[in-house]
Design a protein around this motif. Structure first.
Motif, mmCIF file in Angstrom:
data_model
loop_
_atom_site.group_PDB
_atom_site.id
_atom_site.type_symbol
_atom_site.label_atom_id
_atom_site.label_comp_id
_atom_site.label_asym_id
_atom_site.label_seq_id
_atom_site.Cartn_x
_atom_site.Cartn_y
_atom_site.Cartn_z
ATOM 1 N N ASN A 319 28.850 -37.550 -17.737
ATOM 2 C CA ASN A 319 27.857 -37.350 -16.930
ATOM 3 C C ASN A 319 29.101 -38.476 -15.671
ATOM 4 O O ASN A 319 28.873 -38.449 -14.104
ATOM 5 C CB ASN A 319 26.971 -38.270 -16.331
ATOM 6 N N HIS A 320 30.172 -39.268 -16.280
ATOM 7 C CA HIS A 320 31.182 -39.517 -15.372
ATOM 8 C C HIS A 320 32.774 -39.035 -15.852
ATOM 9 O O HIS A 320 33.504 -39.727 -16.039
ATOM 10 C CB HIS A 320 30.759 -41.383 -15.728
ATOM 11 N N ASP A 484 23.058 -54.442 -7.377
ATOM 12 C CA ASP A 484 23.914 -53.306 -7.014
ATOM 13 C C ASP A 484 25.401 -54.004 -7.908
ATOM 14 O O ASP A 484 26.373 -53.075 -8.584
ATOM 15 C CB ASP A 484 24.787 -53.140 -5.890
ATOM 16 N N ASP A 535 18.135 -43.064 -17.397
ATOM 17 C CA ASP A 535 18.065 -43.079 -16.078
ATOM 18 C C ASP A 535 18.440 -44.124 -15.428
ATOM 19 O O ASP A 535 19.067 -43.623 -14.608
ATOM 20 C CB ASP A 535 16.893 -42.503 -15.883
ATOM 21 N N THR A 536 18.095 -45.648 -16.296
ATOM 22 C CA THR A 536 18.673 -46.265 -15.047
ATOM 23 C C THR A 536 19.907 -47.301 -15.164
ATOM 24 O O THR A 536 20.529 -46.988 -14.180
ATOM 25 C CB THR A 536 17.242 -47.894 -15.978
ATOM 26 N N MET A 538 22.652 -44.981 -16.231
ATOM 27 C CA MET A 538 23.211 -43.391 -15.668
ATOM 28 C C MET A 538 23.791 -44.174 -13.912
ATOM 29 O O MET A 538 24.366 -43.361 -13.290
ATOM 30 C CB MET A 538 22.833 -42.935 -16.007
ATOM 31 N N LYS A 539 22.321 -44.686 -13.439
ATOM 32 C CA LYS A 539 21.859 -44.308 -12.089
ATOM 33 C C LYS A 539 22.428 -45.465 -11.816
ATOM 34 O O LYS A 539 23.566 -45.347 -10.346
ATOM 35 C CB LYS A 539 20.417 -43.342 -11.480
ATOM 36 N N TRP A 540 22.609 -46.724 -12.508
ATOM 37 C CA TRP A 540 23.163 -47.790 -11.516
ATOM 38 C C TRP A 540 25.032 -47.733 -11.856
ATOM 39 O O TRP A 540 25.608 -47.977 -11.184
ATOM 40 C CB TRP A 540 23.113 -49.117 -12.615
ATOM 41 N N ARG A 542 26.516 -44.950 -11.666
ATOM 42 C CA ARG A 542 26.042 -43.822 -10.645
ATOM 43 C C ARG A 542 27.402 -44.581 -9.335
ATOM 44 O O ARG A 542 27.504 -43.984 -8.097
ATOM 45 C CB ARG A 542 26.466 -42.890 -10.272
ATOM 46 N N VAL A 543 26.631 -45.242 -8.670
ATOM 47 C CA VAL A 543 26.880 -46.376 -7.444
ATOM 48 C C VAL A 543 28.254 -45.978 -7.380
ATOM 49 O O VAL A 543 28.452 -46.511 -6.437
ATOM 50 C CB VAL A 543 26.027 -48.008 -7.546
#
Length: 544
Positions: A319-320, A484, A535-536, A538-540, A542-543
């Motif tokens: 994913n990264h 963030d 998921d939290t 992975m979402k964080w 990706r910022v």
């Protein structure tokens, strides 16, 4: 290392520190896993000894075929390894070799512990007088005499008794001699001699600390004969190690070896060593140091090293794929008994020096000649730097994360803590749950046998643990209130740390949106299973 947070409930009807701790009954899962998993693995060594002795005594080895001889060779290897393992256990069973750190530093940290929770803060708020410098109120509080029924004193007594045995003794059963023994360990990291043999300086240090403890607890500790209560002194108590066969370590080594080759062939990872710090790194060919996404550093926890994070590493690499990933290897907590540094973990300064040196060599943080100017700019602006890394740590990895933040706060421009044992480690929950508490469930048993009592892990925690270095305070975290920049992931069913108290500690200092709390989450669950916690994270990530 004791302690406490303020409570929302200002009316405490019962002194919870006087409620006896009753160990829950053992669950069926405990007995099931004990009989089906632990006993078979534990029995390998006595069975090997019995087989080797029988064969040598009867001389039947000469009548064996190839299969029999192979079995004998394996059994004989287990016998030799068990002798080697026994010698290794004996070598770490003595007093800690690293001694105590600077006394003044320990005293200052202990006072900081006592002040934690003194500020009358409420969750999702913070001390209004500290708004300008964005610091919490507790470091600035004064240790004053509290009333016995003050909720802050009640909470303090409840948290402090976690450091006494037979674990979590009632507060009234703790006597002055017991507290002296505990404080001596806190300050000097060794067994306390008879009181009459203490130097004047040592006695003054203990008396001053005791006076502060009594003020904080709201009660005077009686100077009476001990009633059998013993303080928990992690680094000088007997090392708790359970044997395991050579076969287990070979399987762990083989699993990590296969994973190493998979990472190289599938993701182009490169393994290396920087001044003794081993690592693997994946840098995408298309990544640009100026315009590309920030590199990610993953600091792993106790267990089997890379192998236990295989699924999560796959997710990160997939994913990264457009950002670099660095994974420092820590053999002393990865059951790599064949490694030269298995029983000599890198201390704080060496680890930080090597990690920062590696980051500089990779070009991810400012070089040496730019460090002073960069650090000064960070102090003046508290802003993100043009270079730096995103640090993700899990469990024990939060200690290394803490060391980096304390020494070079500007290098970690974003921080994600998953099950952070470094926060509130001055309290007794983690130590009690992971090392001293009797197992009652199957998960407790697996965690204790396969991780907690493994030789390398036990040596790291019970002979090389420095609570001063490992304690992560709110003010040590750059941009702690910015969701963030900082994310803390906690599970309400964490069997190691007290996630609720960690959440409360952070929330009373203004951290709210940056906390993900799963009431049903277990230790490590966000990294090994799909779900909101995973998921939290992975979402964080990706910022940025």
């Amino acid at each position: 290392m004791i302690l406490s947070h303020s409570q929302d409930d200002r009316h405490v009807a019962t002194d919870i520190a006087e409620i006896p701790y009753i160990l829950p009954a053992r669950a069926l899962s405990f007995y099931t896993l004990f009989l089906l998993v632990v006993v078979p693995l534990w029995s390998v060594i006595p069975i090997a000894w019995s087989f080797v002795i029988y064969v040598l005594w009867t001389g039947n080895i000469w009548s064996f075929g190839w299969n029999g001889r192979i079995c004998f060779a394996i059994a004989f290897s287990e016998v030799l390894f068990s002798v080697h393992h026994y010698k290794l256990v004996r070598s770490v069973s003595g007093p800690p070799l690293n001694g105590a750190s600077n006394l003044a530093e320990r005293q200052a940290s202990f006072i900081r512990v006592l002040k934690s929770g003194l500020a009358d803060l409420i969750e999702e708020s913070y001390d209004e007088e500290s708004l300008d410098d964005a610091r919490p109120g507790s470091p600035a509080e004064t240790i004053v005499q509290l009333n016995a029924d003050d909720p802050r004193a009640v909470d303090f007594r409840e948290r402090m008794r976690a450091w006494y045995v037979f674990r979590r003794s009632t507060w009234s059963s703790v006597k002055k001699r017991d507290v002296y023994a505990y404080l001596y360990w806190v300050f000097y990291n060794s067994e306390m001699p008879p009181l009459e043999f203490l130097t004047g300086r040592q006695r003054a240090v203990l008396d001053e600390a005791l006076s502060r403890v009594e003020k904080r607890a709201g009660k005077t500790i009686p100077d009476e004969p001990s009633v059998g209560v013993q303080p928990v002194r992690l680094t000088i108590d007997e090392v708790n190690v359970n044997w395991r066969p050579l076969t287990w370590y070979v399987m762990a080594l083989g699993g990590n070896w296969m994973l190493r080759h998979w990472l190289v062939s599938s993701y182009g990872a490169r393994f290396g060593c920087y001044n003794g710090l081993e690592y693997f790194v994946r840098i995408p060919e298309s990544w640009d140091a100026v315009h590309g996404r920030r590199p990610l550093v993953f600091l792993h926890g106790l267990g089997l090293g890379m192998m236990q994070y295989k699924i999560f590493l796959s997710d990160l690499l997939r994913n990264h794929s457009d950002r670099p990933l660095l994974f420092p290897l820590q053999p002393h907590i990865s059951q790599n008994i064949f490694h030269v540094r298995f029983l000599t973990p890198m201390p704080r300064r060496e680890m930080v020096t090597c990690l920062v040196g590696l980051l500089r060599e990779l070009g991810w943080v400012p070089p040496v000649d730019e460090l002073d100017d960069t650090l000064e700019l960070y102090k003046n602006t508290k802003s993100s730097m043009s270079s730096g890394v995103v640090v993700l740590s899990h469990s024990y990895g939060s200690f290394v994360h803490t060391w980096l933040l304390k020494a070079y706060p500007h290098m970690a421009v974003r921080s994600c803590f998953v099950d952070p044992v470094a926060i509130c480690c001055w309290e007794g929950d983690m130590c009690h749950n992971f090392i001293y508490k009797p197992c009652t469930t199957g998960s407790d048993l697996l965690m204790r046998y396969f991780v907690g009592t493994e030789l390398g892990v036990a040596n790291t925690l019970q002979r090389h643990f420095d609570w001063v270095s490992n304690s992560l305070w709110f003010e040590d975290i750059p941009n702690a209130r910015d969701p963030d920049k900082t994310l803390v992931v906690l599970g309400g069913r964490d069997a190691i740390l007290n996630a609720e108290r960690v959440r409360r500690y952070l929330s009373t200092h203004g951290v709210s949106k940056g906390i993900y709390f799963d009431p049903k989450g277990a230790h490590g669950q966000p990294l090994i299973a799909d779900g909101l916690g995973h998921d939290t994270i992975m979402k964080w990530l990706r910022v940025a």
